[in-house]
Scaffold this motif. Structure first.
Motif, mmCIF file in Angstrom:
data_model
loop_
_atom_site.group_PDB
_atom_site.id
_atom_site.type_symbol
_atom_site.label_atom_id
_atom_site.label_comp_id
_atom_site.label_asym_id
_atom_site.label_seq_id
_atom_site.Cartn_x
_atom_site.Cartn_y
_atom_site.Cartn_z
ATOM 1 N N ILE A 257 0.771 -1.254 -0.239
ATOM 2 C CA ILE A 257 0.049 -0.062 -0.123
ATOM 3 C C ILE A 257 0.911 1.081 0.233
ATOM 4 N N ILE A 258 1.923 1.246 0.950
ATOM 5 C CA ILE A 258 2.785 2.517 0.717
ATOM 6 C C ILE A 258 3.629 2.638 -0.713
ATOM 7 N N GLY A 259 3.961 1.348 -1.258
ATOM 8 C CA GLY A 259 4.562 1.601 -2.496
ATOM 9 C C GLY A 259 3.323 1.799 -3.731
ATOM 10 N N CYS A 260 2.192 1.862 -3.343
ATOM 11 C CA CYS A 260 1.105 1.990 -4.361
ATOM 12 C C CYS A 260 0.942 0.968 -5.445
ATOM 13 N N LEU A 261 1.432 -0.312 -4.760
ATOM 14 C CA LEU A 261 0.996 -1.369 -5.723
ATOM 15 C C LEU A 261 -0.204 -1.895 -5.410
ATOM 16 N N ASP A 262 -0.886 -1.467 -4.148
ATOM 17 C CA ASP A 262 -2.241 -1.866 -3.978
ATOM 18 C C ASP A 262 -2.984 -0.723 -3.149
ATOM 19 N N GLU B 9 -7.397 5.140 -7.565
ATOM 20 C CA GLU B 9 -6.622 5.357 -8.689
ATOM 21 C C GLU B 9 -6.678 4.160 -9.593
ATOM 22 N N ASP B 10 -6.733 4.360 -10.893
ATOM 23 C CA ASP B 10 -6.570 3.365 -11.961
ATOM 24 C C ASP B 10 -5.023 2.838 -11.996
ATOM 25 N N GLU B 11 -4.804 1.680 -12.519
ATOM 26 C CA GLU B 11 -3.543 1.222 -12.640
ATOM 27 C C GLU B 11 -2.559 1.998 -13.457
ATOM 28 N N THR B 12 -3.031 2.671 -14.376
ATOM 29 C CA THR B 12 -2.057 3.806 -14.910
ATOM 30 C C THR B 12 -1.614 4.780 -14.136
ATOM 31 N N GLU B 13 -2.667 5.242 -13.263
ATOM 32 C CA GLU B 13 -2.248 6.274 -12.513
ATOM 33 C C GLU B 13 -1.412 6.074 -11.420
ATOM 34 N N LEU B 14 -1.705 4.706 -10.785
ATOM 35 C CA LEU B 14 -0.819 4.182 -9.824
ATOM 36 C C LEU B 14 0.595 3.907 -10.309
ATOM 37 N N ALA B 15 0.873 3.711 -11.555
ATOM 38 C CA ALA B 15 2.118 3.388 -12.512
ATOM 39 C C ALA B 15 2.834 4.682 -12.166
ATOM 40 N N ARG B 16 2.256 5.863 -12.552
ATOM 41 C CA ARG B 16 2.697 7.121 -12.634
ATOM 42 C C ARG B 16 3.260 7.570 -11.229
ATOM 43 N N ARG C 178 7.547 -14.802 -17.625
ATOM 44 C CA ARG C 178 7.855 -13.633 -17.315
ATOM 45 C C ARG C 178 7.195 -12.795 -16.372
ATOM 46 N N THR C 179 6.414 -13.586 -15.567
ATOM 47 C CA THR C 179 5.325 -12.719 -14.698
ATOM 48 C C THR C 179 6.088 -11.875 -13.922
ATOM 49 N N LYS C 180 7.288 -12.451 -13.308
ATOM 50 C CA LYS C 180 8.021 -11.644 -12.167
ATOM 51 C C LYS C 180 8.426 -10.436 -13.046
ATOM 52 N N GLU C 181 9.227 -10.689 -14.056
ATOM 53 C CA GLU C 181 9.866 -9.375 -14.727
ATOM 54 C C GLU C 181 8.508 -8.357 -14.993
ATOM 55 N N ILE C 182 7.594 -8.808 -15.272
ATOM 56 C CA ILE C 182 6.334 -7.827 -15.635
ATOM 57 C C ILE C 182 6.071 -7.137 -14.290
ATOM 58 N N GLY C 183 5.959 -7.932 -13.148
ATOM 59 C CA GLY C 183 5.513 -7.248 -11.719
ATOM 60 C C GLY C 183 6.776 -6.036 -11.392
ATOM 61 N N LEU C 184 8.126 -6.360 -11.776
ATOM 62 C CA LEU C 184 9.209 -5.540 -11.387
ATOM 63 C C LEU C 184 9.046 -4.357 -12.110
ATOM 64 N N ARG C 185 8.719 -4.652 -13.541
ATOM 65 C CA ARG C 185 8.511 -3.266 -14.491
ATOM 66 C C ARG C 185 7.548 -2.371 -13.907
ATOM 67 N N LYS C 186 6.296 -3.078 -13.409
ATOM 68 C CA LYS C 186 5.328 -2.286 -12.964
ATOM 69 C C LYS C 186 5.566 -1.595 -11.882
ATOM 70 N N ALA C 187 6.374 -2.146 -10.946
ATOM 71 C CA ALA C 187 7.004 -1.585 -9.827
ATOM 72 C C ALA C 187 7.801 -0.500 -9.928
ATOM 73 N N LEU C 188 8.374 -0.619 -11.190
ATOM 74 C CA LEU C 188 9.477 0.513 -11.531
ATOM 75 C C LEU C 188 8.752 1.588 -12.360
ATOM 76 N N GLY C 189 7.525 1.640 -12.351
ATOM 77 C CA GLY C 189 6.664 2.706 -12.984
ATOM 78 C C GLY C 189 6.163 2.482 -14.418
ATOM 79 N N ALA C 190 5.971 1.266 -14.824
ATOM 80 C CA ALA C 190 5.677 0.867 -16.116
ATOM 81 C C ALA C 190 4.304 1.033 -16.096
ATOM 82 N N THR C 191 3.446 1.554 -17.082
ATOM 83 C CA THR C 191 2.130 1.429 -16.949
ATOM 84 C C THR C 191 1.495 0.582 -17.709
ATOM 85 N N PRO C 192 0.082 -0.162 -17.629
ATOM 86 C CA PRO C 192 -0.289 -1.438 -18.256
ATOM 87 C C PRO C 192 -0.030 -0.976 -19.645
ATOM 88 N N GLY C 193 -0.129 0.095 -20.295
ATOM 89 C CA GLY C 193 -0.150 0.446 -21.731
ATOM 90 C C GLY C 193 1.252 -0.101 -22.224
#
Lengths: 232, 400
Positions: free
Chosen positions: A56-61, A78-85, B304-319
């Motif tokens: 939650i802190i990391g905005c993954l959830d 927030e939607d997924e895209t906004e959380l990613a930003r 590559r599920t883990k890689e995808i998760g990592l990329r998302k954590a690093l700020g990759a949007t779903p797009g």
């Protein structure tokens, strides 16, 4: 050192998971406030809800209930895209098992969050280089993760986490996969980063590692409590 | 939103993945390779063959209608008077009768038993202006019937006149001495290829009336009718057929009227039917290839599920995750398409060698191959990429 303004604030955060008929409550009303420049350890055994709190802190959830402000912004629905930003700008992750891309060089790994942050080519290269020099890997920039030791890999991961200059550094058992000596080196690096004014939140089950932090909170069965080392 | 670094990085990753899983990537691409290869190969071959046929037909003459007669008891062939009637049919610009016979020719002391002799008029050369290689064509004066001039083809030069004087040289035909005034290029069309006869010395063209005198019966068995530019070929063909029917007492068994442009239309429609058929086969094999790619991409995403998760954590949007996997699948199918194009062109080159036709690199086929494989990559990559982009980063990071 002097602490800055409040950059993270949680009020009555709960998290529930639907498991078929049953609802399991993982977080039961967390209140937390973190100020800029703090080095906070969240100490708790496995199953205490600390991973959920970290997500939650990391905005993954997002929390089920309660309010969470990060850098003055309320994170809710927030939607997924906004959380990613938000993750891209505000959070730098450091994981227990490093999570480096094996087929990319150290340099390319550090570049990755900068690509997602839309940084220009030139700026990105300079920044990635600067970060790797900062963690003392100037002569390992073009090595692949499997050519690096565990400590070096974690330093690459730290360089990657600080590359976008995020509001908070979020470390999940950062020394869990390292031996004591390298673990201590990584902690030394954390202290350096903290001295520069970076805010660090470290999740751990290890009281000794937690003792590196300037402030410790304990989490147990989804409840949080401020606690010094004397309780550990 | 979308920058070149993302695309560049995705491209690099895609190529790395293909290289890292060489065998799997190759097997996945096989469907595309075979599909595109087959299409390119067959399209190129069909284009080459139909191009050849069309070339021959247009050599034979666009705007030309051929009339052929067969000898009957009633009528040996077309007389001068008949020709005059045909000449006056509406829409006809002129006629070029062909009188052909096989006879012996003498050069110096050598006798060549089998020599083709064909009678031509001046109009023939006007409509086939490029066949004279050296010397000149017949002119009006040559047509009087008592001018003994001839034009020889290259094989006659090779067989009978080697080392001798050609232009201005003399050939004895039916007791008359003919002076050679030119060399012409015999069109090497299918008809002449089929009647290829090694005992034949070659072909000699003489003025039409001279040839008529040689045959002795004074009739023409074959002629070409040149149609006026603005006239409707089919209508002229109908009028000619009606006229011929009239000349042959309503008996259609003893003559034939061909229109080469309608033959060309036939070849054209056969070719496009063939292309349609090939298109059908192509879409089936590309569908199969596409399913292969989709399968591989789904495997890749779950690996590559883990890689995808990592990329998302690093700020990759779903797009961005979706774009990355789309690029991977497009690269995969484009590489397959490229190999397929090379394979197809290779097949076409070999086929051209075997069929002794000219190999023509078909730009449209290559474009088609690339277009199809890119489309396959996009269509069949979309679902796995979408799935990757929808992965929950928490679960993805936790996955081992």
């Amino acid at each position: 050192m002097e602490l800055g303004e409040e950059i993270l604030k949680m009020e009555g955060i709960t998290k529930e998971y639907e498991m078929g008929e049953e609802t399991s409550v993982v977080l039961k009303g967390i209140d937390l406030s973190v100020r800029r420049g703090e080095f906070l350890a969240v100490l708790g055994p496995s199953g205490s809800g600390k991973s959920t709190l970290m997500n939650i802190i990391g905005c993954l959830d997002v929390p089920t209930n309660g309010d969470y402000w990060l850098h003055g912004k309320l994170i809710a629905d927030e939607d997924e895209t906004e959380l990613a930003r938000i993750r891209s700008k505000e959070v730098g992750f450091i994981f227990q098992s490093f999570h480096l891309l094996q087929r990319q060089t150290a340099f390319q790994n550090v570049e990755l969050p900068l690509i997602y942050a839309n940084m220009s080519d030139k700026e990105r290269r300079e920044r990635a280089e600067e970060m790797l020099i900062k963690v003392g890997l100037e002569d390992r920039m073009y090595h692949y993760p499997n050519q690096l030791s565990g400590g070096q890999q974690q330093r690459v991961a730290i360089a990657r986490a600080i590359a976008t200059n995020p509001t908070i550094l979020l470390a999940d058992e950062p020394t869990g996969a390292l031996d004591q000596k390298t673990g201590a080196q990584v902690m030394g690096l954390f202290h350096e980063l903290n001295d520069e004014g970076r805010t660090i939140i470290m999740i751990t089950h290890d009281a000794k590692i937690a003792s590196h932090a300037s402030r410790i909170v304990r989490i147990l069965d989804g409840n949080i409590s401020e606690g010094g080392l004397e309780d550990a | 939103m979308l920058n070149f670094a993302v695309i560049g990085q995705s491209l690099r990753m895609a190529l790395q993945n293909i290289r890292a899983n060489r065998m799997r990537s190759f097997l996945t691409m096989l469907g595309i390779i075979i599909g595109v290869g087959a299409v390119i190969g067959l399209v190129t071959i069909v284009e080459a063959v139909s191009g050849e046929l069309m070339g021959e037909f247009s050599d034979l003459g666009a705007g030309t209608i051929s009339i052929q007669t067969y000898q009957s008891i009633m009528k040996y062939g077309l007389t001068d008077k008949d020709l005059e009637v045909l000449r006056n049919v509406e829409g006809v610009e002129g006629l070029s009768p062909t009188v052909s016979l096989t006879t012996s020719s003498v050069v110096g002391k050598e006798v060549y038993e089998e020599t083709n002799v064909e009678g031509k008029n001046t109009l023939y050369f006007e409509h086939n202006s490029n066949i004279i290689l050296s010397g000149r064509a017949f002119n009006e004066q040559d047509m009087s019937g008592d001018a003994y001039v001839c034009i020889v083809d290259q094989s006659y030069v090779k067989n009978a006149l080697l080392g001798k004087q050609v232009l201005g040289g003399q050939i004895l035909l039916h007791g008359y001495r003919y002076t050679i005034i030119g060399i012409y290029k015999k069109s090497d069309n299918m008809m002449s290829m089929m009647s290829d006869d090694s005992t034949l010395a070659g072909t000699i063209l003489v003025p039409y009336k001279n040839a008529l005198n040689m045959t002795g019966n004074g009739v023409v068995n074959s002629l070409e009718v040149y149609v006026e530019d603005k006239a409707d070929m089919t209508k002229v063909e109908e009028r000619l057929r009606a006229t011929m029917k009239n000349l042959y007492n309503e008996n259609e068994d003893f003559f034939a009227v061909y229109n080469f442009s309608s033959l060309m239309d036939m070849v054209d429609s056969a070719t496009s039917m063939m292309s349609g058929l090939l298109g059908g086969i192509a879409s089936i094999s590309l569908l199969v290839g596409g399913i292969g790619i989709m399968n591989m991409m789904l495997v890749s995403v779950s690996e590559r599920t883990k890689e995808i998760g990592l990329r998302k954590a690093l700020g990759a949007t779903p797009g961005r995750i979706q774009i990355q996997f789309m690029i991977e699948s497009i690269v995969l199918s484009l590489v397959g398409g490229f190999i397929g194009i090379c394979l197809g062109e290779g097949i076409a080159v070999i086929a051209a060698k075997l069929m002794q036709t000219k190999f023509v690199l078909s730009g449209s086929a290559i474009l088609l191959g690339f277009g199809f494989s890119a489309a396959v990559g996009i269509i069949f990559g979309w679902m796995p990429a979408k799935r990757a982009s929808e992965l929950n980063p928490i679960d993805a990071l936790r996955a081992e």
